[in-house]
Scaffold this active site. Structure first.
Site, short mmCIF file in Angstrom:
data_model
loop_
_atom_site.label_atom_id
_atom_site.label_comp_id
_atom_site.label_asym_id
_atom_site.label_seq_id
_atom_site.Cartn_x
_atom_site.Cartn_y
_atom_site.Cartn_z
N ASP A 15 -16.46 24.27 -20.59
CA ASP A 15 -15.41 24.72 -19.35
C ASP A 15 -15.71 25.33 -18.17
O ASP A 15 -16.33 26.55 -18.43
CB ASP A 15 -14.09 25.37 -20.17
CG ASP A 15 -13.01 25.99 -19.19
OD1 ASP A 15 -13.12 25.65 -17.88
OD2 ASP A 15 -12.16 26.63 -19.61
N ASP A 57 -12.24 20.81 -20.16
CA ASP A 57 -13.33 20.82 -20.65
C ASP A 57 -14.23 19.53 -20.00
O ASP A 57 -13.60 18.58 -20.46
CB ASP A 57 -13.57 20.85 -22.30
CG ASP A 57 -13.25 22.30 -22.80
OD1 ASP A 57 -14.04 23.17 -22.75
OD2 ASP A 57 -11.98 22.49 -23.02
N GLY A 107 -33.93 27.42 -22.48
CA GLY A 107 -34.47 26.60 -23.51
C GLY A 107 -33.72 25.76 -24.26
O GLY A 107 -34.10 24.74 -24.88
N ASP A 135 -9.24 20.04 -27.29
CA ASP A 135 -9.17 21.37 -26.41
C ASP A 135 -7.98 22.29 -26.89
O ASP A 135 -7.08 21.66 -27.41
CB ASP A 135 -8.71 20.75 -24.82
CG ASP A 135 -8.81 21.84 -23.80
OD1 ASP A 135 -9.67 22.84 -23.83
OD2 ASP A 135 -7.73 21.81 -22.90
N TYR A 237 -13.05 38.09 -25.43
CA TYR A 237 -12.40 36.98 -25.57
C TYR A 237 -12.47 35.97 -24.16
O TYR A 237 -12.43 36.69 -23.02
CB TYR A 237 -10.80 37.14 -25.76
CG TYR A 237 -10.32 35.70 -25.52
CD1 TYR A 237 -10.29 34.84 -26.61
CD2 TYR A 237 -9.39 35.24 -24.53
CE1 TYR A 237 -9.71 33.76 -26.73
CE2 TYR A 237 -8.65 34.10 -24.49
CZ TYR A 237 -8.82 33.08 -25.76
OH TYR A 237 -8.22 32.04 -25.59
N LYS A 240 -10.95 29.54 -26.28
CA LYS A 240 -11.23 29.23 -27.77
C LYS A 240 -12.62 28.21 -27.48
O LYS A 240 -12.78 27.80 -26.14
CB LYS A 240 -9.99 28.15 -28.31
CG LYS A 240 -9.16 29.37 -29.06
CD LYS A 240 -9.86 29.89 -30.26
CE LYS A 240 -8.85 30.68 -30.73
NZ LYS A 240 -9.33 31.28 -32.14
N ASP A 241 -12.99 27.77 -28.47
CA ASP A 241 -14.37 26.90 -28.56
C ASP A 241 -14.15 25.48 -27.93
O ASP A 241 -15.15 24.83 -27.46
CB ASP A 241 -15.14 26.93 -29.63
CG ASP A 241 -15.16 28.43 -30.27
OD1 ASP A 241 -14.24 29.33 -30.17
OD2 ASP A 241 -16.32 28.65 -30.58
N GLN A 250 -18.27 2.66 -40.68
CA GLN A 250 -18.36 1.44 -41.10
C GLN A 250 -19.70 0.93 -41.94
O GLN A 250 -20.58 2.02 -41.95
CB GLN A 250 -18.65 0.21 -39.96
CG GLN A 250 -17.40 0.43 -39.13
CD GLN A 250 -15.93 -0.33 -39.38
OE1 GLN A 250 -15.09 -0.09 -39.06
NE2 GLN A 250 -16.02 -1.04 -40.74
N ARG A 274 -3.43 31.49 -25.02
CA ARG A 274 -4.60 32.47 -25.08
C ARG A 274 -5.19 32.57 -26.37
O ARG A 274 -5.72 33.63 -26.76
CB ARG A 274 -3.57 33.87 -25.02
CG ARG A 274 -2.67 34.17 -23.64
CD ARG A 274 -1.90 34.95 -23.52
NE ARG A 274 -1.18 34.90 -22.02
CZ ARG A 274 -1.69 35.40 -21.04
NH1 ARG A 274 -2.87 35.84 -21.04
NH2 ARG A 274 -1.00 34.93 -19.86
C1 F6R Z 1 -6.46 29.03 -24.09
C2 F6R Z 1 -6.66 29.27 -22.60
C3 F6R Z 1 -5.36 29.50 -22.07
C4 F6R Z 1 -5.46 31.22 -21.36
C5 F6R Z 1 -4.26 31.62 -20.78
C6 F6R Z 1 -4.58 32.99 -19.97
O1 F6R Z 1 -7.83 28.53 -24.79
O2 F6R Z 1 -7.50 28.98 -22.05
O3 F6R Z 1 -4.33 29.43 -22.75
O4 F6R Z 1 -5.91 32.00 -22.45
O5 F6R Z 1 -4.01 30.49 -19.70
O6 F6R Z 1 -5.53 32.87 -19.17
P1 F6R Z 1 -5.93 34.20 -18.18
O7 F6R Z 1 -6.30 35.17 -19.13
O8 F6R Z 1 -7.29 33.60 -17.60
O9 F6R Z 1 -4.99 34.30 -17.16
MG MG Z 2 -10.24 27.01 -19.59
MG MG Z 3 -10.88 24.21 -22.96
#
Ligand code: F6R
Ligand code: MG
Ligand code: MG
Length: 375
Positions: A15, A57, A107, A135, A237, A240-241, A250, A274
Site C-alpha cells: 500500500d 494495495d 537485499g 484487502d 499500527y 492490516k497486512d 488441477q 482501523r
Molecule cells: C484499515 C485501514 C483504514 C484506516 C482508517 C483510519 O486497514 O487502513 O480503515 O485504519 O481509515 O485511517 P487514518 O488513521 O489514516 O485516518
Molecule cells: Mg491503506
Molecule cells: Mg490495503
C-alpha cells in the site's frame, strides 16, 4: 524455458497510497509500476508480469528464473513501489509510501513493509494458477479457505475420489508470534492442524506441499501465503497486512472450482475499519475491490492464469466476476449489516489483546490514573 523447467512466480504487494483515503489504487500508480516492470521484462530480468490492484494495495505479479527471495526481483519490486510512490506524493494520495517502512532497500523486501508470496515450481504440461489478493484483513484470513481447498472433503471432492489426492497434503504452519513453524500431515493430523489454525491471528498456513507419491515433488509448494505482520515491523499500527496467496490447481491438486469454492462462504476475518473489526470477506471482481462502507467490508480478488511453457502469464481471468458468487456477496452484505449494528462492541470490535497494536491503547492510557481500588 520449457515444460519440466523451474520457474518462480512472485506476488509482491504494498500500500503506497490510497485514492481517496484507504479505498483504492490510483491508475497512475499502476501505469508507473507497469513502466518499471516493462523495462525489466525487455532487459530479461523477468519473463512476464501483471500489475493488479486490490483496494489500496498495488500488486506486482511476476514470473522469472531467479528463485524465491531473489535480491534482483525484490529490488525490482522495491524500485517499482518507490517510483509509484513519487507519483502518489505528487498527487497527494493518502498515506503515500506508507508500506515502504525502511528508507533504503537492503537485499530482500521481507521485513521492509511489502507482502510477499513466492513459489519456485517445475512447470507441468499445463500449469493453472490462481493468485488471491485480499484487502482490509490479515494473513490468517487465508487459513479457512486454504484448509478447505486441501483438506476438507466437503469442499474438495478430489480428496475423496481422485487417487492422486487421496493421500492428502502437508501443511506448513507458522507461529507468527514466536517465529516458529511446524509441518502437519492431513488427513492424519487434521484435528491438530485445526487446533492451531483456528487461532488465525497467531497460527497461519504458510505453504502446502504434496506427499510422497504425488506427481508433483513433495518439496515443491502447491500453495503459499504472504505472512508479513506489519505491526511487528513498524512497531506500531500501520494498517492490516492485506495478504496475498498463490495456489496451483488441477491434475492431482484441487480443481479450479475447488480452489474457488471456499469463497462461496464469506467467512469472518479480522481487519476492516482501523484494522480493528471482525467482518465478512466479500469475493469481488477487481473493479469492485474498492472498500467503501466502514472502510470495507474486507475484499478478496481471485485472478486465474495459465503459465505458458515459456513462463508467460496467460491471463488474468477475473474469477469472481461471475454471478455464481452473487449469493456470497449478498450474504456478506447481510452479515455486514448485522455486525455493524454492534458499533464499538465486541465481537465486532476485536478482542483487547488484538487491539494492542492499534491506536486504542493510546486512549486507554489517559484513563489509567483515574482508576481507584474497589474495596
Ligand atoms: C484499515 C485501514 C483504514 C484506516 C482508517 C483510519 O486497514 O487502513 O480503515 O485504519 O481509515 O485511517 P487514518 O488513521 O489514516 O485516518
Ligand atoms: Mg491503506
Ligand atoms: Mg490495503
Amino acid at each position: 524455458m520449457a515444460i519440466g523447467e523451474k520457474i518462480t512466480i512472485s506476488v509482491i504487494k504494498a500500500d503506497i497510497g490510497g485514492w481517496p483515503g484507504h479505498s483504492r489504487v490510483h491508475p497512475q500508480l499502476i501505469e508507473r509500476a507497469e513502466e518499471v516492470l516493462s523495462r525489466a521484462r525487455e532487459e530479461g530480468a523477468i519473463i512476464d508480469f501483471y500489475v493488479a490492484q486490490a483496494g489500496d494495495d498495488l500488486q506486482l505479479i511476476m514470473t522469472h528464473r531467479r528463485g524465491v527471495d531473489s535480491e534482483d526481483i525484490h529490488g525490482l519490486a522495491w524500485t517499482a513501489f518507490e517510483e509509484a510512490t513519487k507519483i502518489a506524493k505528487k498527487l497527494g494520495l493518502y498515506g503515500a509510501g506508507q508500506d515502504l517502512l525502511k528508507d533504503a532497500f537492503s537485499g530482500n523486501v521481507r521485513g521492509m513493509g511489502p507482502g510477499v508470496a513466492e513459489m519456485e515450481i517445475t512447470l507441468r504440461k499445463s500449469e493453472p494458477v490462481v493468485t488471491f489478493h485480499m484487502d482490509k484483513t490479515e494473513p490468517g484470513a487465508f487459513n479457512l479457505p486454504i484448509f478447505r481447498m486441501f483438506a476438507d472433503p466437503f469442499n474438495t471432492a478430489g480428496l475423496v475420489i481422485d487417487p492422486k489426492m487421496h493421500a492428502g497434503f502437508r501443511f506448513e504452519v507458522w507461529d507468527i508470534l514466536k517465529h516458529k513453524r511446524v509441518i502437519l500431515n492431513t488427513p492424519e493430523e487434521l484435528y491438530d492442524l485445526l487446533a492451531l489454525i483456528g487461532a488465525k491471528s497467531r497460527y497461519v498456513i504458510k505453504r502446502v506441499f504434496p506427499k510422497d507419491g504425488h506427481p508433483i515433488s513433495s518439496d515443491e509448494p502447491v500453495a503459499v501465503v504472504s505472512t508479513e505482520k506489519l505491526f511487528e515491523i513498524a512497531g506500531e499500527y500501520v494498517g492490516k497486512d492485506d495478504p496475498v496467496a498463490i495456489v496451483r490447481a488441477q491434475s492431482g491438486l484441487p480443481a479450479l472450482g475447488e480452489v474457488l469454492e471456499p469463497f462461496a462462504f464469506p467467512h469472518l476475518v479480522s481487519g476492516w475499519m482501523r484494522g480493528s473489526h471482525n467482518g465478512p470477506i466479500m469475493p469481488v471482481p477487481m473493479h469492485q475491490a474498492n472498500p467503501t462502507r466502514f472502510d470495507g467490508p474486507p475484499r478478496v480478488v481471485a485472478l486465474g492464469w495459465q503459465i505458458s511453457p515459456e513462463g508467460k502469464l496467460v491471463g488474468p481471468v477475473d474469477l469472481f466476476d461471475d454471478p455464481a458468487f452473487d449469493y456470497a456477496r449478498q450474504k456478506a452484505l447481510e452479515i455486514t449489516e448485522y455486525i455493524r449494528r454492534h458499533g464499538p462492541f465486541e465481537p465486532h470490535r476485536l478482542p483487547l489483546e488484538e487491539m494492542e497494536y492499534t491506536t486504542l491503547p493510546g486512549v486507554l492510557k489517559k484513563l489509567e490514573e483515574r482508576f481507584e481500588d474497589i474495596d
